[in-house]
Structures are given as C-alpha cells and as structure tokens.
Scaffold this motif. Structure first.
Motif, PDB file in Angstrom:
ATOM      1  N   VAL A  80      10.458  -2.784 -12.954  1.00  0.00           N
ATOM      2  CA  VAL A  80      11.122  -3.598 -12.296  1.00  0.00           C
ATOM      3  C   VAL A  80      11.674  -3.194 -10.860  1.00  0.00           C
ATOM      4  O   VAL A  80      11.665  -3.770  -9.821  1.00  0.00           O
ATOM      5  CB  VAL A  80      12.402  -3.966 -13.140  1.00  0.00           C
ATOM      6  N   ALA A  81      11.928  -1.924 -10.612  1.00  0.00           N
ATOM      7  CA  ALA A  81      12.312  -1.474  -9.441  1.00  0.00           C
ATOM      8  C   ALA A  81      11.100  -1.376  -8.447  1.00  0.00           C
ATOM      9  O   ALA A  81      11.168  -1.843  -7.182  1.00  0.00           O
ATOM     10  CB  ALA A  81      12.876   0.111  -9.264  1.00  0.00           C
ATOM     11  N   ILE A  82       9.964  -1.200  -8.787  1.00  0.00           N
ATOM     12  CA  ILE A  82       8.576  -1.153  -8.162  1.00  0.00           C
ATOM     13  C   ILE A  82       8.423  -2.741  -7.658  1.00  0.00           C
ATOM     14  O   ILE A  82       7.982  -2.890  -6.587  1.00  0.00           O
ATOM     15  CB  ILE A  82       7.501  -0.426  -8.709  1.00  0.00           C
ATOM     16  N   GLY A  83       8.550  -3.604  -8.408  1.00  0.00           N
ATOM     17  CA  GLY A  83       8.389  -4.965  -8.304  1.00  0.00           C
ATOM     18  C   GLY A  83       9.569  -5.396  -7.288  1.00  0.00           C
ATOM     19  O   GLY A  83       8.888  -6.327  -6.492  1.00  0.00           O
ATOM     20  N   GLU A  84      10.774  -5.114  -7.277  1.00  0.00           N
ATOM     21  CA  GLU A  84      11.509  -5.644  -6.218  1.00  0.00           C
ATOM     22  C   GLU A  84      11.235  -4.930  -4.943  1.00  0.00           C
ATOM     23  O   GLU A  84      11.747  -5.658  -3.939  1.00  0.00           O
ATOM     24  CB  GLU A  84      12.955  -4.972  -6.965  1.00  0.00           C
ATOM     25  N   LEU A  85      10.954  -3.841  -4.894  1.00  0.00           N
ATOM     26  CA  LEU A  85      10.224  -3.238  -3.674  1.00  0.00           C
ATOM     27  C   LEU A  85       9.164  -3.955  -3.043  1.00  0.00           C
ATOM     28  O   LEU A  85       9.259  -4.236  -1.811  1.00  0.00           O
ATOM     29  CB  LEU A  85      10.108  -1.809  -3.961  1.00  0.00           C
ATOM     30  N   ILE A  86       8.197  -4.263  -3.732  1.00  0.00           N
ATOM     31  CA  ILE A  86       7.201  -5.130  -3.363  1.00  0.00           C
ATOM     32  C   ILE A  86       7.456  -6.488  -2.837  1.00  0.00           C
ATOM     33  O   ILE A  86       7.057  -6.888  -1.903  1.00  0.00           O
ATOM     34  CB  ILE A  86       6.011  -5.377  -4.483  1.00  0.00           C
ATOM     35  N   LYS A  87       8.461  -6.966  -3.670  1.00  0.00           N
ATOM     36  CA  LYS A  87       9.108  -8.330  -3.212  1.00  0.00           C
ATOM     37  C   LYS A  87       9.634  -8.198  -1.963  1.00  0.00           C
ATOM     38  O   LYS A  87       9.610  -9.076  -0.906  1.00  0.00           O
ATOM     39  CB  LYS A  87       9.946  -8.926  -4.282  1.00  0.00           C
ATOM     40  N   PHE A  88      10.396  -7.188  -1.646  1.00  0.00           N
ATOM     41  CA  PHE A  88      11.368  -6.945  -0.507  1.00  0.00           C
ATOM     42  C   PHE A  88      10.330  -6.743   0.703  1.00  0.00           C
ATOM     43  O   PHE A  88      10.523  -7.223   1.701  1.00  0.00           O
ATOM     44  CB  PHE A  88      12.155  -5.479  -0.490  1.00  0.00           C
ATOM     45  N   PHE A  89       9.149  -5.805   0.673  1.00  0.00           N
ATOM     46  CA  PHE A  89       8.598  -5.654   1.719  1.00  0.00           C
ATOM     47  C   PHE A  89       7.437  -6.662   1.950  1.00  0.00           C
ATOM     48  O   PHE A  89       6.748  -6.923   3.087  1.00  0.00           O
ATOM     49  CB  PHE A  89       7.628  -4.397   1.512  1.00  0.00           C
ATOM     50  N   THR A  90       7.165  -7.670   1.112  1.00  0.00           N
ATOM     51  CA  THR A  90       6.128  -8.686   1.387  1.00  0.00           C
ATOM     52  C   THR A  90       6.892  -9.965   1.541  1.00  0.00           C
ATOM     53  O   THR A  90       6.090 -10.838   1.979  1.00  0.00           O
ATOM     54  CB  THR A  90       5.264  -8.785   0.082  1.00  0.00           C
ATOM     55  N   ASN A  91       8.006 -10.308   1.578  1.00  0.00           N
ATOM     56  CA  ASN A  91       8.670 -11.500   1.682  1.00  0.00           C
ATOM     57  C   ASN A  91       9.344 -11.541   3.107  1.00  0.00           C
ATOM     58  O   ASN A  91       9.023 -10.400   3.806  1.00  0.00           O
ATOM     59  CB  ASN A  91       9.890 -11.788   0.856  1.00  0.00           C
TER      60      ASN A  91
END
Length: 109
Positions: A80-91
C-alpha cells in the motif's frame, strides 16, 4: 448518554481483516510467492549441481512476497505504501489555491 449514541472503537477496521492484519489479496500474494519458491526448490533439488547461490536465489520470490505484505506504520503494508508513492509521483504536482469559494465572480476593469 441516551440510547441512540454509540461508542465505536478506533480499531474497527481490524475486524474486517483476516487475523486482524491481512486482506485477501495479501494472502494471495504471499501464497503465490511461497508457492513459486517451493516449486523452484523442488525443481532445483532434482539436479545435483545446485550451489548455495541458486538456493538463495530460489528464496527470492518468498522474500519479496513477505516484504510486500509486511505491516508498515501509517499504512496497511509495504504494498500500500508503494502504491501511494506511485500515486503521489504520477499525479498532478501543482495545486492551485482557489480559496474558500468554489465560484469566483470577476468584475470587468
């Protein structure tokens, strides 16, 4: 307190999890990682020329799966933490402040 007020404990979401920790997808990921590791170990055990390095490499899928479902503070787990990092950097990274009003009226100059 009257009869229509309820006190809800802070950890009510844990009751929805398996063993209070895992979601079904977490157990699937862990099971697939361990299954792949066991399959690789069985295949490698039939060959006589297997070194210790290959045995360690065979444990990598279970290690990665375990790390993905490992609990992490302030998040559910590492996945979940990796998914949130991906969302943060791609949004969108630039947030425009619009104040308290959702609709602005501009006067002609």
């Amino acid at each position: 307190m009257n009869g229509n007020q309820y006190l809800i404990p802070a950890n009510t979401k844990k009751g929805e999890l398996i063993l209070g920790i895992f979601r079904p997808i977490d157990l699937i990921i862990f099971g697939v990682g361990v299954g792949i590791t066991l399959l690789i170990l069985v295949i490698l055990s039939f060959t006589n020329s297997v070194s210790n390095t290959f045995s360690i490499v065979a444990l990598v899928p279970a290690g990665i799966a375990t790390m993905l479902v490992f609990p992490f503070p302030n998040y559910h787990n590492i996945r979940v933490a990796i998914g949130e990092l991906i969302k943060f950097f791609t949004n969108r990274q630039r947030y425009v402040w619009r104040g308290w009003c959702s609709k602005y009226e501009f006067k002609d100059k």
